[in-house]
Design a protein around this motif. Sequence first.
Motif, PDB file in Angstrom:
ATOM      1  N   LYS A  76       0.913  -1.311   0.089  1.00  0.00           N
ATOM      2  CA  LYS A  76      -0.146   0.041  -0.064  1.00  0.00           C
ATOM      3  C   LYS A  76       0.890   1.352  -0.107  1.00  0.00           C
ATOM      4  O   LYS A  76       1.818   1.315   0.765  1.00  0.00           O
ATOM      5  CB  LYS A  76      -0.959   0.000   1.259  1.00  0.00           C
ATOM      6  CG  LYS A  76      -1.810   1.270   1.657  1.00  0.00           C
ATOM      7  CD  LYS A  76      -2.856   1.398   0.611  1.00  0.00           C
ATOM      8  CE  LYS A  76      -3.530   2.515   0.787  1.00  0.00           C
ATOM      9  NZ  LYS A  76      -4.452   2.390   2.116  1.00  0.00           N
ATOM     10  N   ASP A  77       0.338   2.144  -0.738  1.00  0.00           N
ATOM     11  CA  ASP A  77       1.213   3.485  -0.831  1.00  0.00           C
ATOM     12  C   ASP A  77       0.287   4.491   0.235  1.00  0.00           C
ATOM     13  O   ASP A  77      -0.617   4.914  -0.099  1.00  0.00           O
ATOM     14  CB  ASP A  77       1.117   4.094  -2.183  1.00  0.00           C
ATOM     15  CG  ASP A  77       1.428   5.382  -2.272  1.00  0.00           C
ATOM     16  OD1 ASP A  77       2.146   6.045  -1.068  1.00  0.00           O
ATOM     17  OD2 ASP A  77       1.420   6.298  -3.079  1.00  0.00           O
ATOM     18  N   PHE A  78       0.792   4.482   1.535  1.00  0.00           N
ATOM     19  CA  PHE A  78       0.404   5.125   2.563  1.00  0.00           C
ATOM     20  C   PHE A  78       0.027   6.572   2.440  1.00  0.00           C
ATOM     21  O   PHE A  78      -0.539   7.407   2.796  1.00  0.00           O
ATOM     22  CB  PHE A  78       0.852   4.820   3.789  1.00  0.00           C
ATOM     23  CG  PHE A  78       0.667   3.405   4.388  1.00  0.00           C
ATOM     24  CD1 PHE A  78      -0.567   3.016   4.669  1.00  0.00           C
ATOM     25  CD2 PHE A  78       1.595   2.552   3.993  1.00  0.00           C
ATOM     26  CE1 PHE A  78      -0.814   1.590   5.067  1.00  0.00           C
ATOM     27  CE2 PHE A  78       1.499   1.068   4.452  1.00  0.00           C
ATOM     28  CZ  PHE A  78       0.150   0.879   5.106  1.00  0.00           C
ATOM     29  N   GLY A 104       0.625   5.024  -5.822  1.00  0.00           N
ATOM     30  CA  GLY A 104       1.755   4.160  -6.048  1.00  0.00           C
ATOM     31  C   GLY A 104       1.601   2.850  -5.241  1.00  0.00           C
ATOM     32  O   GLY A 104       2.670   1.986  -4.985  1.00  0.00           O
ATOM     33  N   ASP A 105       0.560   2.213  -5.151  1.00  0.00           N
ATOM     34  CA  ASP A 105       0.034   0.896  -4.848  1.00  0.00           C
ATOM     35  C   ASP A 105       0.584  -0.164  -5.517  1.00  0.00           C
ATOM     36  O   ASP A 105       0.680   0.112  -6.881  1.00  0.00           O
ATOM     37  CB  ASP A 105      -1.312   0.704  -4.413  1.00  0.00           C
ATOM     38  CG  ASP A 105      -1.794   1.913  -3.675  1.00  0.00           C
ATOM     39  OD1 ASP A 105      -1.836   1.748  -2.649  1.00  0.00           O
ATOM     40  OD2 ASP A 105      -2.562   2.697  -4.401  1.00  0.00           O
ATOM     41  N   LEU A 106       1.296  -1.227  -5.222  1.00  0.00           N
ATOM     42  CA  LEU A 106       1.573  -2.361  -5.826  1.00  0.00           C
ATOM     43  C   LEU A 106       0.998  -3.410  -5.913  1.00  0.00           C
ATOM     44  O   LEU A 106       0.505  -3.921  -4.731  1.00  0.00           O
ATOM     45  CB  LEU A 106       3.282  -2.535  -5.706  1.00  0.00           C
ATOM     46  CG  LEU A 106       4.242  -1.260  -5.732  1.00  0.00           C
ATOM     47  CD1 LEU A 106       5.615  -1.555  -5.013  1.00  0.00           C
ATOM     48  CD2 LEU A 106       4.465  -0.711  -7.195  1.00  0.00           C
ATOM     49  N   PHE A 107       0.630  -4.346  -6.896  1.00  0.00           N
ATOM     50  CA  PHE A 107      -0.012  -5.568  -6.780  1.00  0.00           C
ATOM     51  C   PHE A 107       0.677  -6.616  -7.495  1.00  0.00           C
ATOM     52  O   PHE A 107       1.182  -6.268  -8.632  1.00  0.00           O
ATOM     53  CB  PHE A 107      -1.490  -5.441  -7.381  1.00  0.00           C
ATOM     54  CG  PHE A 107      -2.259  -4.547  -6.695  1.00  0.00           C
ATOM     55  CD1 PHE A 107      -2.958  -4.322  -5.669  1.00  0.00           C
ATOM     56  CD2 PHE A 107      -2.156  -2.992  -7.232  1.00  0.00           C
ATOM     57  CE1 PHE A 107      -3.886  -3.554  -5.238  1.00  0.00           C
ATOM     58  CE2 PHE A 107      -2.911  -1.800  -6.924  1.00  0.00           C
ATOM     59  CZ  PHE A 107      -3.824  -2.208  -5.863  1.00  0.00           C
ATOM     60  N   ASP A 118      -2.419  -5.047 -11.644  1.00  0.00           N
ATOM     61  CA  ASP A 118      -2.830  -3.685 -11.531  1.00  0.00           C
ATOM     62  C   ASP A 118      -4.260  -4.023 -10.840  1.00  0.00           C
ATOM     63  O   ASP A 118      -4.728  -5.034 -10.676  1.00  0.00           O
ATOM     64  CB  ASP A 118      -2.701  -2.985 -12.632  1.00  0.00           C
ATOM     65  CG  ASP A 118      -3.666  -3.289 -13.839  1.00  0.00           C
ATOM     66  OD1 ASP A 118      -4.536  -4.131 -13.599  1.00  0.00           O
ATOM     67  OD2 ASP A 118      -3.194  -2.944 -14.850  1.00  0.00           O
ATOM     68  N   ALA A 119      -4.846  -2.930 -10.606  1.00  0.00           N
ATOM     69  CA  ALA A 119      -6.147  -2.749  -9.737  1.00  0.00           C
ATOM     70  C   ALA A 119      -7.241  -3.376 -10.704  1.00  0.00           C
ATOM     71  O   ALA A 119      -7.901  -4.273 -10.291  1.00  0.00           O
ATOM     72  CB  ALA A 119      -6.552  -1.519  -9.252  1.00  0.00           C
ATOM     73  N   GLU A 120      -7.300  -3.390 -12.062  1.00  0.00           N
ATOM     74  CA  GLU A 120      -8.176  -3.496 -13.089  1.00  0.00           C
ATOM     75  C   GLU A 120      -8.289  -5.049 -12.980  1.00  0.00           C
ATOM     76  O   GLU A 120      -9.226  -5.677 -13.035  1.00  0.00           O
ATOM     77  CB  GLU A 120      -8.154  -2.818 -14.320  1.00  0.00           C
ATOM     78  CG  GLU A 120      -8.388  -1.443 -14.174  1.00  0.00           C
ATOM     79  CD  GLU A 120      -7.499  -0.468 -13.529  1.00  0.00           C
ATOM     80  OE1 GLU A 120      -7.783   0.684 -13.419  1.00  0.00           O
ATOM     81  OE2 GLU A 120      -6.316  -0.906 -13.407  1.00  0.00           O
ATOM     82  N   ILE A 140      -6.988  -2.885   4.063  1.00  0.00           N
ATOM     83  CA  ILE A 140      -6.113  -1.811   3.930  1.00  0.00           C
ATOM     84  C   ILE A 140      -6.092  -1.486   2.400  1.00  0.00           C
ATOM     85  O   ILE A 140      -6.036  -0.355   2.117  1.00  0.00           O
ATOM     86  CB  ILE A 140      -4.587  -2.473   4.205  1.00  0.00           C
ATOM     87  CG1 ILE A 140      -4.447  -2.563   5.676  1.00  0.00           C
ATOM     88  CG2 ILE A 140      -3.586  -1.263   3.500  1.00  0.00           C
ATOM     89  CD1 ILE A 140      -3.053  -3.089   6.184  1.00  0.00           C
ATOM     90  N   ILE A 141      -6.404  -2.403   1.572  1.00  0.00           N
ATOM     91  CA  ILE A 141      -6.383  -1.957   0.068  1.00  0.00           C
ATOM     92  C   ILE A 141      -7.790  -1.890  -0.529  1.00  0.00           C
ATOM     93  O   ILE A 141      -7.961  -1.579  -1.759  1.00  0.00           O
ATOM     94  CB  ILE A 141      -5.720  -3.278  -0.730  1.00  0.00           C
ATOM     95  CG1 ILE A 141      -4.906  -2.697  -1.969  1.00  0.00           C
ATOM     96  CG2 ILE A 141      -6.370  -4.290  -0.863  1.00  0.00           C
ATOM     97  CD1 ILE A 141      -3.895  -1.521  -1.715  1.00  0.00           C
ATOM     98  N   ARG A 142      -8.499  -2.244   0.343  1.00  0.00           N
ATOM     99  CA  ARG A 142     -10.286  -2.215  -0.095  1.00  0.00           C
ATOM    100  C   ARG A 142     -10.487  -0.828  -0.951  1.00  0.00           C
ATOM    101  O   ARG A 142     -11.031  -0.967  -2.195  1.00  0.00           O
ATOM    102  CB  ARG A 142     -11.190  -2.351   0.899  1.00  0.00           C
ATOM    103  CG  ARG A 142     -12.596  -2.441   0.789  1.00  0.00           C
ATOM    104  CD  ARG A 142     -13.487  -2.392   2.011  1.00  0.00           C
ATOM    105  NE  ARG A 142     -13.487  -0.904   2.267  1.00  0.00           N
ATOM    106  CZ  ARG A 142     -13.903  -0.627   3.387  1.00  0.00           C
ATOM    107  NH1 ARG A 142     -14.423  -1.415   4.386  1.00  0.00           N
ATOM    108  NH2 ARG A 142     -13.795   0.599   3.806  1.00  0.00           N
ATOM    109  N   ASP A 143     -10.250   0.179  -0.524  1.00  0.00           N
ATOM    110  CA  ASP A 143     -10.849   1.473  -0.997  1.00  0.00           C
ATOM    111  C   ASP A 143      -9.991   1.765  -2.142  1.00  0.00           C
ATOM    112  O   ASP A 143     -10.343   2.605  -2.869  1.00  0.00           O
ATOM    113  CB  ASP A 143     -10.831   2.403   0.282  1.00  0.00           C
ATOM    114  CG  ASP A 143     -11.893   2.233   1.382  1.00  0.00           C
ATOM    115  OD1 ASP A 143     -12.857   1.359   1.025  1.00  0.00           O
ATOM    116  OD2 ASP A 143     -11.618   2.922   2.149  1.00  0.00           O
ATOM    117  N   VAL A 144      -8.656   1.362  -2.212  1.00  0.00           N
ATOM    118  CA  VAL A 144      -8.015   1.746  -3.487  1.00  0.00           C
ATOM    119  C   VAL A 144      -8.720   1.030  -4.643  1.00  0.00           C
ATOM    120  O   VAL A 144      -8.628   1.577  -5.469  1.00  0.00           O
ATOM    121  CB  VAL A 144      -6.489   1.433  -3.123  1.00  0.00           C
ATOM    122  CG1 VAL A 144      -5.514   1.325  -4.371  1.00  0.00           C
ATOM    123  CG2 VAL A 144      -5.941   2.143  -2.064  1.00  0.00           C
TER     124      VAL A 144
END
Length: 516
Positions: free
Chosen positions: A13-15, A20-23, A35-37, A53-57
């Motif tokens: 997570k990019d806090f 800058g979140d990485l998956f 990626d998120a998609e 933590i990543i839900r809303d991103v």
Amino acid sequence: MIELPWKLLLFVKDFTGQGGDLFYWLEDDRLSETDAEQVVGYPGVVVCHDFWIIRDVLFDKTQDLPESIIDIDEFRITISGNPEDRISREKVDITSELGRYGASSTTCSTYKKMFNRGVEFDVNVACEAALAMAKMYLALCDEASANGELERFFSVEVPVYRLLQKAMSAGITINSAGLSDKRSEAEFDYFFCLKNYSAKHDMPLETPTPTAIEDKLYEAGFDLSGVSTQYVLEFLPHEHDFGNDTLVLQDFDSAKQVLSSLAISSGRVRPIIDVFGARTSRVHLRSPSLQNIPKKYRTIIAAREGTELCYVDFDQYEVGIMAALSEDSELANLYKAGDMYDLFASNHLGLEGNRKAAKQLFLSYAYGMSKKALIDAAVSLGADRGRAKAAFRLFSRYEEWKRSIWEEFQREGRVATILGNHYKRSRAGQLTAKEQRSAVSQVVQGTASLIFKKALIEVGDLEDVTIVLPMHDALLFEHRLPKTPKKVVAAFEQVMTEQLQKRVQGKASISQFAPP
């Protein structure tokens, strides 16, 4: 084992909120960046840890969540049967489990730092941690299957988890214009209540700590061995109404804190939600805990433009479940006839108009309070001793059922509800009074949680319904069409009736969520 395609997801997570979140997927024992998609578009089960933590991103980037999500730490807790796992969840993280599945202590320590952005991402360390998580997931599936938990987890817990996480990601609309006034009102109510409470009960001018409450109860002659403080406050009669006054003060304190935590400018909140937030699998909200706001302050929750809020609640929920599970005809007749607590107060206890006392006494009885203490409590609340004795002899079949639950808990070392949700003993020997109450509570309230979650799934499939806020065994939702509330009530009633094998007819109704 239920065979569903799945992928293990790691994320960092990019806090800072700069995107800058990485998956990463674990594929063929290697990590590949995604990626998120692609995460949201995956048609199978997305297995990860700390999903909140990543839900809303994910939601902000796609306006959706994956079709099926399994947080493996939540999976572990859900099927363990040990309530201590839920308590310790706040103190430990996934790395405390990975050593059992092949990860070295160095990998666990480094991965924890990486996840919290304390050190740079190392693909080799992350891959070893991911391989251990994959083994953990498969081992948990085997454990769930062996314990009779697998069907419930995949058919109920997984879809409800996604349904409610998505609702919380979409956010709950806050009436920002009225929030400041409600904060001031809550502050006044709290301090006014605190002043009266302190003077009435000779307590310090502060919300009492658990230790202070226990000391006060011991001083009043209560024996707290084998009972929780909450149980004593909620179900037992107190001189000068100390129990109820303490609960009211705690509610005002909680409301003050929740309202203070809401940002006036944002216009919405996105609570963290524990879909299996208690031993009995009840849904709990935190940050903020909107479920704990007293009715008078609930006008801060608003409908989105063009919709209306509506609130559906089961009627006499616990009584109906107890009547069905025990097949007690007297209990079933009271449930069917109307408001069971009003009827029990007037027809059996001689406490005309004192519904609150009747409810307190009945639930104390239902969960295992001793007959002597129960009769004494009834008399202290104004009931005739003879009538009270007769009243609690009515439910002989329920008594037999309670004993059967205790015997099962003693014999098997565990009890379970329909479709699992088992609760394991932590000790040997004869059951304590507390264990007897816990066993009955697990079966009754665990069944209630299961029915509620199945009702949520049913309602979530209805057109014109947007889930806003689960409230223990009730639901706040948005709708546009005038006929929708009746459909929601019918869904609640039908699910309850079917899950209880038509031994009782489920009852639900639209009720008032907040003052008009």
